[in-house]
Design an enzyme around this catalytic site. Structure first.
Site, PDB file in Angstrom:
ATOM      1  N   GLY A 130       0.810  -1.208   0.000  1.00 42.12           N
ATOM      2  CA  GLY A 130       0.000   0.000   0.000  1.00 42.12           C
ATOM      3  C   GLY A 130       0.843   1.257   0.000  1.00 42.12           C
ATOM      4  O   GLY A 130       2.047   1.239  -0.295  1.00 42.12           O
ATOM      5  N   LYS A 183       2.071 -11.881  -7.261  1.00 43.63           N
ATOM      6  CA  LYS A 183       1.348 -10.780  -6.617  1.00 43.63           C
ATOM      7  C   LYS A 183      -0.156 -11.037  -6.647  1.00 43.63           C
ATOM      8  O   LYS A 183      -0.870 -10.754  -5.677  1.00 43.63           O
ATOM      9  CB  LYS A 183       1.672  -9.457  -7.318  1.00 43.63           C
ATOM     10  CG  LYS A 183       0.868  -8.243  -6.822  1.00 43.63           C
ATOM     11  CD  LYS A 183       1.054  -8.005  -5.319  1.00 43.63           C
ATOM     12  CE  LYS A 183       0.657  -6.614  -4.889  1.00 43.63           C
ATOM     13  NZ  LYS A 183      -0.720  -6.234  -5.168  1.00 43.63           N
ATOM     14  N   GLU A 190      -4.739 -12.662   0.517  1.00 42.85           N
ATOM     15  CA  GLU A 190      -5.183 -11.507   1.307  1.00 42.85           C
ATOM     16  C   GLU A 190      -6.709 -11.498   1.449  1.00 42.85           C
ATOM     17  O   GLU A 190      -7.236 -11.274   2.543  1.00 42.85           O
ATOM     18  CB  GLU A 190      -4.702 -10.236   0.624  1.00 42.85           C
ATOM     19  CG  GLU A 190      -5.048  -8.933   1.300  1.00 42.85           C
ATOM     20  CD  GLU A 190      -4.564  -7.752   0.469  1.00 42.85           C
ATOM     21  OE1 GLU A 190      -5.378  -6.843   0.213  1.00 42.85           O
ATOM     22  OE2 GLU A 190      -3.383  -7.744   0.056  1.00 42.85           O
TER      23      GLU A 190
END
Length: 468
Positions: A130, A183, A190
């Site tokens: 982030g 990713k 996540e």
């Protein structure tokens, strides 16, 4: 005039923060944004930084030392293609474009192929952490030409997050789209982590009626043990945050979970590869059903179901939920890493799963203490088919599966939706089953479509005329 060491295209928050991160490590940085105002804003807000602003693509490219290293931080999709097309007329063979956006891995494979044919290097790079991670140190997942990676590795290593053992959270992942694929799976994991935590929260509220302060205390205790992780850490803070009116903020946030599509990509890839990514896929579906707020409110007035009863002893139930959450998390990661194995074989990437787990230990959203256990498992057996078979995770499954079963049974009996906890049980039992009822499905397929079947007592492929 001396040339800059790297250029960054795209001055939205991620590009801006990565440029500042790179500059803070002693590198000189050229910056460019399609709209002049963004570039001027970055310079005005960061006086004294070694950031060189440019307002035309030509001047930006010519400001860089060769081979040029250009980091793209633009909107994924057409925006990335447009940025690349604008750069190409001014590039020389051997120059390196690094795409740090949230790009679909198949697009990265295509761009790598196209740019390689023109003599350019392309590194598709996953960046997790982030806004704060971009500025202070993200987890970085680069994929592309190995020789090109070596030319950008010193910079990426310096700007990456650093784990507790001092290791930077960056490693070469593999060819073409490997970095963006990892990713993508990271983002899927996540999703699973967040949904499991949300279900644990729902169980503690529904089964024990815990207050926000009690929830915060519970999560604080959890964060000091096996569940220690970034997401557990921030969740304890969320429970006690109040708005300007003194209300607990989490209690007044609308229960519709948004998404940017990366979880969906992970599930779509699982279907393409034939991988049973059930827990993560349920977490994607959970967000979709949460978005049906009006329908859910209407259905709540029509469809009957049980009202949640007390879960009994407080300390005992909290421990069951904790154990169930940890085992659910392990199942989620087992599925995610199993998918990485399937993708590595499909796309010839030769992924190093232990190294991938290592770079998730700091900087990224899924950073957690137990990632070291994954690294250890692959160090002991690099070819292990599934993490559930590793000694540590097998022992946790032995010790915690009854808690997971009890929690799911309680939830079902009391009308509390727990799609990812339930998916964890179903996957675990399916994976450990030597025999599944798929024989009946094969018989049905042969009955209506002559799709044939194999037998357990004879070699060959068979078809039966079922109506004879």
């Amino acid at each position: 005039m001396s040339k800059q060491q790297i250029g960054v295209v795209g001055m939205a928050v991620m590009g801006r923060n990565l440029a500042l991160n790179i500059e803070s490590r002693g590198y000189t940085v050229s910056i460019f944004n399609r709209s002049r105002e963004k570039t001027e804003e970055v310079i005005a807000e960061n006086p004294g930084k070694k950031l060189a602003p440019y307002y035309t693509v030509k001047e930006f490219v010519e400001s860089l030392e060769t081979p040029r290293r250009i980091l793209l931080m633009v909107k994924a999709g057409a925006g990335t293609d447009a940025a690349i097309d604008s750069l190409k007329p001014y590039l020389d063979k051997g120059d390196i474009i690094i795409d740090g956006g949230n790009t679909f891995f198949q697009d990265t494979i295509r761009r790598n192929r196209e740019l390689s044919a023109e003599g350019f290097n392309f590194i598709g790079t996953g960046v997790s952490g982030g806004e704060e991670g971009a500025l202070k140190g993200p987890s970085i997942m680069p994929g592309g030409q190995k020789e090109a990676y070596e030319l950008v590795a010193p910079i990426l290593t310096k700007i990456a997050a650093v784990a507790e053992d001092g290791e930077p959270c960056v490693t070469y992942i593999g060819a073409d789209g490997a970095g963006h694929y990892v990713k993508m799976v990271h983002n899927g994991i996540e999703y699973g982590d967040m949904q499991l935590i949300a279900e644990a929260y729902s169980l503690l509220k529904g089964g024990l009626n815990l207050s926000n302060e009690e929830l915060a205390q519970t999560f604080t205790e959890w964060n000091n043990g096996e569940l220690s992780s970034y997401l557990i850490d921030i969740t304890k803070d969320i429970f006690t945050k109040k708005d300007e009116d003194g209300n607990y903020l989490v209690d007044v946030i609308l229960d519709e979970a948004a998404n940017k599509g990366t979880g969906k990509w992970t599930s779509q890839s699982a279907l393409d590869l034939g991988e049973p990514l059930s827990l993560i896929t349920e977490s994607v579906f959970a967000r979709y059903i949460s978005s049906l707020k009006d329908q859910r409110v209407a259905a709540s007035k029509v469809l009957s179901g049980p009202q949640a009863q007390s879960a009994g002893d407080k300390a005992e139930f909290i421990e069951k939920v904790r154990s169930a959450l940890y085992l659910g998390k392990i199942v989620s990661y087992a599925q995610g890493f199993s998918q990485l194995r399937a993708a590595s074989e499909e796309y010839n990437w030769d992924l190093n799963y232990g190294e991938i787990a290592k770079i998730f230990r700091a900087g990224c959203i899924i950073r957690a203490q137990f990632l070291q256990k994954i690294t250890d498992a692959y160090a002991e057996n690099p070819q292990i088919a599934n993490l559930l078979l590793a000694p540590y995770f097998k022992q946790i499954a032995d010790d915690y599966q009854q808690a997971l079963r009890d929690v799911v049974a309680y939830a079902v009996q009391n009308g509390i939706p727990v799609p990812t906890f339930a998916a964890a049980v179903a996957y675990y039992d399916s994976y450990r089953a030597a025999v599944l009822p798929a024989n009946l499905i094969q018989a049905q397929r042969d009955y209506f479509g002559a799709h044939t079947y194999k037998r357990i007592d004879k070699e060959g492929v068979f078809h039966t005329e079922w109506l004879d």
